[in-house]
Design a protein around this motif. Structure first.
Motif, PDB file in Angstrom:
ATOM      1  N   UNK A   1       3.847   8.794   1.021  1.00  0.00           N
ATOM      2  CA  UNK A   1       3.942   9.375   2.360  1.00  0.00           C
ATOM      3  C   UNK A   1       2.573   9.835   2.860  1.00  0.00           C
ATOM      4  N   UNK A   2       1.604   9.905   1.968  1.00  0.00           N
ATOM      5  CA  UNK A   2       0.202  10.175   2.278  1.00  0.00           C
ATOM      6  C   UNK A   2      -0.604   9.470   1.199  1.00  0.00           C
ATOM      7  N   UNK A   3      -1.918   9.471   1.327  1.00  0.00           N
ATOM      8  CA  UNK A   3      -2.746   8.734   0.372  1.00  0.00           C
ATOM      9  C   UNK A   3      -2.527   9.190  -1.065  1.00  0.00           C
TER      10      UNK A   3
ATOM     11  N   UNK B   1      23.738   7.752 -21.509  1.00  0.00           N
ATOM     12  CA  UNK B   1      23.854   8.662 -20.373  1.00  0.00           C
ATOM     13  C   UNK B   1      23.226   8.022 -19.147  1.00  0.00           C
ATOM     14  N   UNK B   2      23.907   8.109 -18.009  1.00  0.00           N
ATOM     15  CA  UNK B   2      23.385   7.585 -16.748  1.00  0.00           C
ATOM     16  C   UNK B   2      23.070   8.749 -15.819  1.00  0.00           C
ATOM     17  N   UNK B   3      21.947   8.645 -15.117  1.00  0.00           N
ATOM     18  CA  UNK B   3      21.560   9.726 -14.200  1.00  0.00           C
ATOM     19  C   UNK B   3      20.714   9.175 -13.063  1.00  0.00           C
ATOM     20  N   UNK B   4      20.424  10.064 -12.125  1.00  0.00           N
ATOM     21  CA  UNK B   4      19.608   9.738 -10.962  1.00  0.00           C
ATOM     22  C   UNK B   4      18.433  10.702 -10.907  1.00  0.00           C
ATOM     23  N   UNK B   5      17.230  10.168 -10.679  1.00  0.00           N
ATOM     24  CA  UNK B   5      16.022  10.981 -10.592  1.00  0.00           C
ATOM     25  C   UNK B   5      15.527  11.067  -9.153  1.00  0.00           C
ATOM     26  N   UNK B   6      15.094  12.259  -8.750  1.00  0.00           N
ATOM     27  CA  UNK B   6      14.459  12.487  -7.457  1.00  0.00           C
ATOM     28  C   UNK B   6      13.214  13.316  -7.708  1.00  0.00           C
ATOM     29  N   UNK B   7      12.071  12.934  -7.100  1.00  0.00           N
ATOM     30  CA  UNK B   7      10.862  13.683  -7.391  1.00  0.00           C
ATOM     31  C   UNK B   7       9.752  13.525  -6.382  1.00  0.00           C
ATOM     32  N   UNK B   8       8.645  14.179  -6.703  1.00  0.00           N
ATOM     33  CA  UNK B   8       7.455  14.217  -5.865  1.00  0.00           C
ATOM     34  C   UNK B   8       6.245  14.144  -6.783  1.00  0.00           C
ATOM     35  N   UNK B   9       5.214  13.399  -6.382  1.00  0.00           N
ATOM     36  CA  UNK B   9       4.005  13.268  -7.201  1.00  0.00           C
ATOM     37  C   UNK B   9       2.763  13.459  -6.342  1.00  0.00           C
ATOM     38  N   UNK B  10       1.718  13.989  -6.981  1.00  0.00           N
ATOM     39  CA  UNK B  10       0.429  14.186  -6.322  1.00  0.00           C
ATOM     40  C   UNK B  10      -0.648  13.584  -7.213  1.00  0.00           C
ATOM     41  N   UNK B  11      -1.401  12.614  -6.687  1.00  0.00           N
ATOM     42  CA  UNK B  11      -2.439  11.908  -7.447  1.00  0.00           C
ATOM     43  C   UNK B  11      -3.822  12.456  -7.120  1.00  0.00           C
TER      44      UNK B  11
ATOM     45  N   UNK C   1       0.815  -1.215   0.000  1.00  0.00           N
ATOM     46  CA  UNK C   1       0.000   0.000   0.000  1.00  0.00           C
ATOM     47  C   UNK C   1       0.851   1.268   0.000  1.00  0.00           C
ATOM     48  N   UNK C   2       2.085   1.188   0.426  1.00  0.00           N
ATOM     49  CA  UNK C   2       2.936   2.371   0.550  1.00  0.00           C
ATOM     50  C   UNK C   2       4.119   2.386  -0.415  1.00  0.00           C
TER      51      UNK C   2
END
Length: 194
Positions: free
Chosen positions: A106-108, A142-152, A65-66
């Protein structure tokens, strides 16, 4: 009485199906696209941001669920803008990117995401006030790292913001004096889970 009982059973079954946990959703697919604000970090001087787009497909595989995994296939316009004397220059790098993100809810409706990405260079062109040329000596992977935030949202639409930190030198010139530079991309996305 039969109609009332039937109505109660249907209502209960709809209520139960509407309360599925994320894990019960299993695998979802979707499309996304949005704005890229890109630049190069490193030895390149006098460069500024270039705006472009990204567009692609993804799947989200619910582990719990998380927690989920989200592999994606994206076209991504990257590169930078600069100034030449006199006029302008724009370096346009087109990639096919394959990020694989770990998502933690981190939340619903809110999740943070992080993971590696491999990108394949499709083209690298520089356009100036006078000419348009293919840029030589560029690495095709190319190699990289992704960091992000999403809102559904409840209807399947979502919004994402992501930073793509390049880990590998884009310049393939092996000369000891060759300049080194990496991709640096901010992505603002909107998408829908189908």
């Amino acid at each position: 009485m039969k109609n009332t009982l039937l109505l109660i059973v249907i209502s209960l079954s709809l209520s139960v199906s509407a309360q599925k946990s994320k894990k019960e959703e299993g695998i979802t697919f979707g499309v996304k696209g949005g704005l890229n604000v890109s630049n190069f970090a490193g030895d390149i001087k006098d460069n500024t941001f270039r705006t472009s787009v990204h567009l692609g497909v993804f799947s989200e595989i619910m582990i719990s669920d998380k927690f989920s995994l989200q592999p994606e296939l994206l076209y991504s316009g990257q590169g930078y803008s600069g100034s030449t004397m006199p006029g302008f220059s724009r370096s346009k790098y087109d990639y096919i990117n394959l990020p694989v993100l770990a998502k933690i809810y981190i939340a619903e409706k809110i999740s943070i995401e992080a993971g590696p990405q491999i990108g394949f260079l499709v083209s690298a062109k520089e356009k100036t006030s006078d000419d348009k040329i293919t840029i030589p000596n560029q690495k095709t992977v190319d190699f990289s790292l992704n960091l992000g935030l999403a809102y559904d949202l409840k209807n399947g639409i979502f919004f994402q913001t992501r930073y793509n930190l390049g880990l590998s030198n884009v310049n393939s010139d092996s000369n000891a004096n060759a300049i080194k530079y990496t991709n640096s991309v901010i992505q603002l996305s909107v998408g829908i889970k189908l």
